[in-house]
Design an enzyme around this catalytic site. Structure first.
Site, PDB file in Angstrom:
ATOM      1  N   GLY A  76       0.806  -1.213   0.000  1.00 56.46           N
ATOM      2  CA  GLY A  76       0.000   0.000   0.000  1.00 56.46           C
ATOM      3  C   GLY A  76       0.837   1.259   0.000  1.00 56.46           C
ATOM      4  N   SER A  88      -3.309   0.996  14.294  1.00 56.51           N
ATOM      5  CA  SER A  88      -4.008   2.282  14.349  1.00 56.51           C
ATOM      6  C   SER A  88      -4.505   2.539  15.765  1.00 56.51           C
ATOM      7  CB  SER A  88      -5.207   2.257  13.399  1.00 56.51           C
ATOM      8  OG  SER A  88      -6.090   3.338  13.647  1.00 56.51           O
ATOM      9  N   TYR A 112     -12.551  -1.996  10.798  1.00 58.25           N
ATOM     10  CA  TYR A 112     -11.189  -1.441  10.832  1.00 58.25           C
ATOM     11  C   TYR A 112     -10.556  -1.611  12.210  1.00 58.25           C
ATOM     12  CZ  TYR A 112      -7.553   2.184  10.365  1.00 58.25           C
ATOM     13  OH  TYR A 112      -6.371   2.880  10.335  1.00 58.25           O
ATOM     14  N   ALA A 113     -11.309  -1.279  13.264  1.00 64.35           N
ATOM     15  CA  ALA A 113     -10.771  -1.392  14.624  1.00 64.35           C
ATOM     16  C   ALA A 113     -10.458  -2.840  14.967  1.00 64.35           C
ATOM     17  CB  ALA A 113     -11.765  -0.812  15.630  1.00 64.35           C
ATOM     18  N   ALA A 154      -9.689  -5.293  12.878  1.00 66.15           N
ATOM     19  CA  ALA A 154      -8.519  -5.722  12.118  1.00 66.15           C
ATOM     20  C   ALA A 154      -7.240  -5.144  12.720  1.00 66.15           C
ATOM     21  CB  ALA A 154      -8.661  -5.304  10.660  1.00 66.15           C
ATOM     22  N   LYS A 155      -7.265  -3.868  13.081  1.00 62.43           N
ATOM     23  CA  LYS A 155      -6.062  -3.224  13.606  1.00 62.43           C
ATOM     24  C   LYS A 155      -5.701  -3.751  14.999  1.00 62.43           C
ATOM     25  CE  LYS A 155      -4.887  -0.487  10.224  1.00 62.43           C
ATOM     26  NZ  LYS A 155      -3.675  -0.795   9.432  1.00 62.43           N
TER      27      LYS A 155
END
Length: 303
Positions: free
Chosen positions: A12, A142, A155-156, A158-159
Site C-alpha cells: 500500500g 491504528s 477497521y478497529a 482488524a487493527k
C-alpha cells in the site's frame, strides 16, 4: 541511518503513509518493492525513488491472498537478491455503524488489513528463515485498534488483531532473529482530514505551507506522514535489534509506547463468584475505575 544492502517490501505504498515509508527506506539506502492497486501511483513512487538515486521495483496488486504475498516476496528476491524488511501498510476503509455495516463491508476491510498482514508476514517469515540472517516485520496498526472508534467495527477489529499478531509472532520468530513490531501512526491523511477539528488546520497548512501548530503536533500527536516514516526506518535498522513484540505510536512531535492489555484490578471470593456477589462488589471493587474507550476528542485551543 544506513540501510545499504537491505531490501524492503512496503504494501500500500502508492500514496500517503505507505509512500512516505517507501521513500524514507530508500533514502536510507534500502532497495524497496513498492506495492499498490493503482499502477500509476506505484510507478510514480518507483520513479521518484530512482530519480533520487535509489533502487525500487513495483508490484501492482491488492494484498489479501497468499498469491500476492508470495509475489511480493519473490519480486524482492528476483530484483534485489533477498528480503530483510516487510512493512504491512495496505488498507481500505468501509466505515459504517454496526447496524448498517454489511457482510461485504466487514469482509473487505478484514481481508486487506488482517488477512493481508497475515499472508504477507507469513511469506516474508518463510523467506527470512530460509536466508538465516534475521529480519524485520513492521505491522501497521491504528489508534482505532487500541481504543475503538465510532463507525469502524471492521477497521478497529482488524487493527487490534494486527497488534495481537505482532505479539504472537515476536515469540514464534525470536529464534530466527526476526523482530516483529506494530506501529500506531497518527498523521495528516485522507482519514484524519475528515475529523472536524483537524480538517481545517490541515487544509490551511497545505494552502500556505505553514507548519502544523504546536497543539496539533504535540498535544494531539498529529503531524506529517514523513514524521511517522522515521520510526519505520529505525525499526528496519540494526539499531533496533532486540526490540520486538511492541506497539509503538508516533505522530507529530510524539513518540509513545502503548501498554499491552493487562489485568487492572482483581478481587477474590472463596468458592467463586455468584452474580449477586459480583453486583454487590463491582462498583467498590474491580469496577471502581472503569477503563475509557474510544479515541479521545481533540482539544482545540480557544482562539
Amino acid at each position: 541511518m544506513d540501510l545499504s544492502g537491505e531490501v524492503a517490501v512496503v504494501t500500500g505504498s502508492g500514496r500517503g503513509l505507505g509512500r512516505a515509508y517507501a521513500e524514507a527506506l530508500a533514502a536510507s539506502g534500502a532497495a524497496v518493492v513498492v506495492n499498490d492497486v493503482d499502477a500509476s501511483a506505484a510507478e510514480q513512487v518507483v520513479s521518484a525513488i530512482r530519480a533520487a538515486g535509489g533502487r525500487a521495483a513495483s508490484v501492482v496488486a491488492p494484498v489479501g491472498g497468499a498469491e500476492v504475498a508470495d509475489r511480493l516476496v519473490s519480486t524482492a528476491v528476483e530484483e534485489f537478491g533477498r528480503l530483510d524488511v516487510m512493512v504491512t501498510n495496505a488498507g481500505i476503509l468501509r466505515d459504517r455503524v454496526l447496524w448498517k455495516m454489511t457482510d461485504e463491508d466487514f469482509d473487505a476491510v478484514v481481508d486487506v488489513h488482517l488477512r493481508g498482514t497475515f499472508t504477507c508476514a507469513r511469506a516474508a517469515a518463510v523467506r527470512m528463515r530460509e536466508q538465516g540472517t534475521g529480519g524485520r516485520l513492521v505491522l501497521i496498526s491504528s489508534p482505532a485498534g487500541q481504543r475503538g472508534n465510532f463507525g469502524q467495527t471492521n477497521y478497529a477489529a482488524a487493527k487490534a488483531g494486527i497488534v495481537a499478531m505482532a505479539r504472537t509472532w515476536a515469540m514464534e520468530l525470536a529464534r530466527a532473529d526476526i523482530a516483529v513490531n506494530a506501529v500506531v501512526p497518527v498523521a495528516a491523511t485522507e482519514m484524519t482530514r475528515t475529523i472536524p477539528a483537524f480538517g481545517p488546520v490541515i487544509a490551511e497548512s497545505e494552502r500556505t505551507g505553514a507548519p502544523f501548530p504546536d497543539w496539533l503536533r504535540r498535544d494531539e500527536g498529529l503531524g506529517t506522514v514523513e514524521d511517522v516514516a522515521s520510526l519505520i526506518v529505525f525499526l528496519a535498522s540494526a539499531e533496533a535489534k532486540g526490540i520486538t513484540g511492541q506497539a509503538i505510536g508516533i505522530g507529530g512531535d510524539r513518540l509513545a509506547l502503548w501498554a499491552h492489555p493487562r489485568e487492572k484490578a482483581t478481587a477474590y471470593a472463596d468458592g467463586g463468584w455468584s452474580a449477586d456477589a459480583i453486583a454487590a462488589s463491582w462498583h467498590g471493587g474491580v469496577g471502581a475505575e472503569p477503563e475509557t474507550y474510544g479515541i479521545p476528542a481533540p482539544k482545540v485551543p480557544e482562539a
